[in-house]
Each structure stands twice: as structure tokens, then as C-alpha cells.
Design an enzyme around this catalytic site. Structure first.
Site, PDB file in Angstrom:
ATOM      1  N   GLN A  90      26.067  16.275  74.217  1.00 36.93           N
ATOM      2  CA  GLN A  90      26.326  17.544  74.392  1.00 36.93           C
ATOM      3  C   GLN A  90      27.932  17.797  74.414  1.00 36.93           C
ATOM      4  O   GLN A  90      28.364  17.350  75.157  1.00 36.93           O
ATOM      5  CB  GLN A  90      25.628  18.485  75.417  1.00 36.93           C
ATOM      6  CG  GLN A  90      25.993  19.663  75.557  1.00 36.93           C
ATOM      7  CD  GLN A  90      25.245  20.423  76.954  1.00 36.93           C
ATOM      8  OE1 GLN A  90      25.721  20.289  77.915  1.00 36.93           O
ATOM      9  NE2 GLN A  90      24.198  21.178  76.779  1.00 36.93           N
ATOM     10  N   TYR A 101      30.433  28.941  79.673  1.00 33.04           N
ATOM     11  CA  TYR A 101      31.643  28.072  79.141  1.00 33.04           C
ATOM     12  C   TYR A 101      32.115  28.864  77.895  1.00 33.04           C
ATOM     13  O   TYR A 101      32.086  29.931  77.695  1.00 33.04           O
ATOM     14  CB  TYR A 101      31.039  26.772  78.967  1.00 33.04           C
ATOM     15  CG  TYR A 101      30.539  26.034  80.228  1.00 33.04           C
ATOM     16  CD1 TYR A 101      31.058  25.892  81.211  1.00 33.04           C
ATOM     17  CD2 TYR A 101      29.155  25.504  80.359  1.00 33.04           C
ATOM     18  CE1 TYR A 101      30.696  25.144  82.360  1.00 33.04           C
ATOM     19  CE2 TYR A 101      28.637  25.022  81.438  1.00 33.04           C
ATOM     20  CZ  TYR A 101      29.374  24.993  82.530  1.00 33.04           C
ATOM     21  OH  TYR A 101      29.023  24.521  83.688  1.00 33.04           O
ATOM     22  N   ARG A 107      23.627  25.333  71.864  1.00 34.46           N
ATOM     23  CA  ARG A 107      22.822  25.932  72.843  1.00 34.46           C
ATOM     24  C   ARG A 107      23.235  27.058  73.181  1.00 34.46           C
ATOM     25  O   ARG A 107      24.633  27.572  73.300  1.00 34.46           O
ATOM     26  CB  ARG A 107      22.965  24.949  74.112  1.00 34.46           C
ATOM     27  CG  ARG A 107      22.143  25.398  75.252  1.00 34.46           C
ATOM     28  CD  ARG A 107      22.274  24.714  76.415  1.00 34.46           C
ATOM     29  NE  ARG A 107      21.725  24.908  77.661  1.00 34.46           N
ATOM     30  CZ  ARG A 107      21.399  24.362  78.698  1.00 34.46           C
ATOM     31  NH1 ARG A 107      21.787  23.169  78.778  1.00 34.46           N
ATOM     32  NH2 ARG A 107      20.582  24.650  79.592  1.00 34.46           N
TER      33      ARG A 107
END
Length: 231
Positions: free
Chosen positions: A98, A178, A225
Site C-alpha cells: 500500500q 491522507y 482504496r
């Protein structure tokens, strides 16, 4: 009818079952953000899952936002991850990396005094953990539009490095407040340029990043994601 224990074909990658290990922050890298033997053991212990997705892995020094988080932007980090992936594959597992940029949710005290960056001059709500205790998030430095192609390039480079490190694929962390998610959310993005305003503009950074990552590897080996939340 298939069960979670039946194999699954993930675009040519055969998963032995449909159980996935979700990414979870571990803070077990070295002080230099290099994967450790403790991380190797952690993933090997879970290699019977159909697919594992690693903890968030920073794509540059600027992306750094968690103490002892691993990176994917130097050769020593690639070498450290290679020890992890080799051990996972030897144990019969499959593993994605990730890739991540923290954006505004960091603090100068873990960044050599450098402010975190974000889409707008808006501090994140909540607080940040430092060894001395919890502190408020600072107001980030606003990213210039001219800086954004360089950030996209860091994700492409990290994707190539993840492939070199032996991963089976990569995931763009575009969720949980994020950087890419910060651009998506109108609670953190009040820009008026090509990366702000209408949702088509706010989604631009995430879409450009995903495109660059697929060009660096292939569409079959890249996931994204997302989370339905406000930054």
C-alpha cells in the site's frame, strides 16, 4: 456457491482463498523507515490469507507521517521489503504494497522541522502522536499546482520499486484523510485551481496518480482504496 475458502482469480493472480488481510499500521520499521525482521515475521505468520496488503508505505520523505513507518523510495527500503516478500512467497502467500502520502496529517517534529503539505491551509482535526505526547496538527503548507506532477511521479517510482521488491501488486491509499483523499474532500480542499472546486477537479490528483501507477506496472496489479468520509 463459492465460500471464503475457495480460490479466487484476481486478474491472473490466483489467490488460494478469499480471505484478505487489510492494511494495518504497525510502526515496526527501523528509525530510518526500513522494513525489519519483525515485519517479515508478522507477514509470514499471516501468509495463509488469500492476499495481504501491507501497512501504509511512504513514497517519499515528504510523504512521511508516522513514526517508524516503512518507505518505498530508497534502495535500502527495497532491499528490506525484498526480504519480506521472499519470505511471504516461500510461505505460500501473496502480498500487495500500500503506497501512501500523509499530506497534512503529520508534524514538523518528525520531519526535520518541515511542515506537512496539503491542498489548502486547513489543519486536520484531532491530534498527532509524538513520543512526548499528543499535539495538535499544524496548518499545512499549501501545495502549488506545479508541485503536483512531481508527487504523482513519486507514486509511479514507488510502484516500480515495489515490483522490484517482489510484491504481487500495489494499492494507492486514497482514503482515511491522507493526501489524495484530502484533495477529494471539500472539508480539506478549498482550492480554486484545476485541483479544487468541482468534484472532477478534486478527483484529479487521485486519478492522475492511479493512471501513473498503472503505467508503471499494469492495471491488473494496481488497486485504489477509497473511504466514504470527510477529511
Amino acid at each position: 456457491m463459492p465460500t471464503i475458502f475457495d480460490p479466487f482469480d484476481l486478474h491472473g493472480l490466483t489467490l488460494p482463498n478469499r480471505i484478505l488481510l487489510a492494511p494495518m499500521t504497525r510502526t515496526r520499521a527501523s528509525e530510518a523507515d526500513v522494513p525489519t525482521d519483525l515485519m517479515r515475521d508478522y507477514y509470514v505468520q499471516r501468509a495463509s490469507a488469500g492476499l495481504m496488503i501491507t501497512e501504509c508505505t511512504e513514497v517519499s520523505d515528504q510523504a512521511h507521517g508516522i513514526i517508524r513507518a516503512p518507505g518505498m523510495h530508497r534502495q535500502d527500503q527495497v532491499d528490506g521489503w525484498r526480504r519480506v516478500t521472499d519470505a511471504v512467497h516461500e510461505a505460500g502467500g501473496r502480498i500487495y504494497c500500500q503506497l501512501w502520502h500523509c499530506g497534512r496529517v503529520s508534524h514538523p517534529e518528525i520531519r526535520g522541522g518541515e511542515l506537512p503539505v496539503g491542498p489548502s491551509a486547513l489543519a486536520a482535526s484531532g491530534d498527532f502522536y509524538l513520543p512526548r505526547g499528543r499535539v495538535d496538527f499544524p496548518v499545512p503548507r499549501v501545495l502549488e499546482e506545479s508541485e503536483l506532477p512531481g508527487i504523482v511521479d513519486t507514486f509511479a517510482r514507488a510502484t516500480r520499486m515495489a515490483r522490484e521488491a517482489g510484491f504481487d501488486g500495489v494499492e494507492l491509499h486514497g482514503a482515511n484523510g491522507y493526501l489524495q483523499d484530502q484533495f477529494l474532500q471539500d472539508g480539506s480542499n478549498v482550492r480554486s485551481d484545476n485541483y479544487g472546486g468541482p468534484v472532477e477537479n478534486r478527483a484529479r490528483l487521485l486519478l492522475e496518480t492511479a493512471q501513473a501507477m498503472t503505467e508503471a506496472w499494469s492495471p491488473e496489479r494496481v488497486g485504489v482504496r477509497l473511504s466514504p468520509s470527510r477529511a
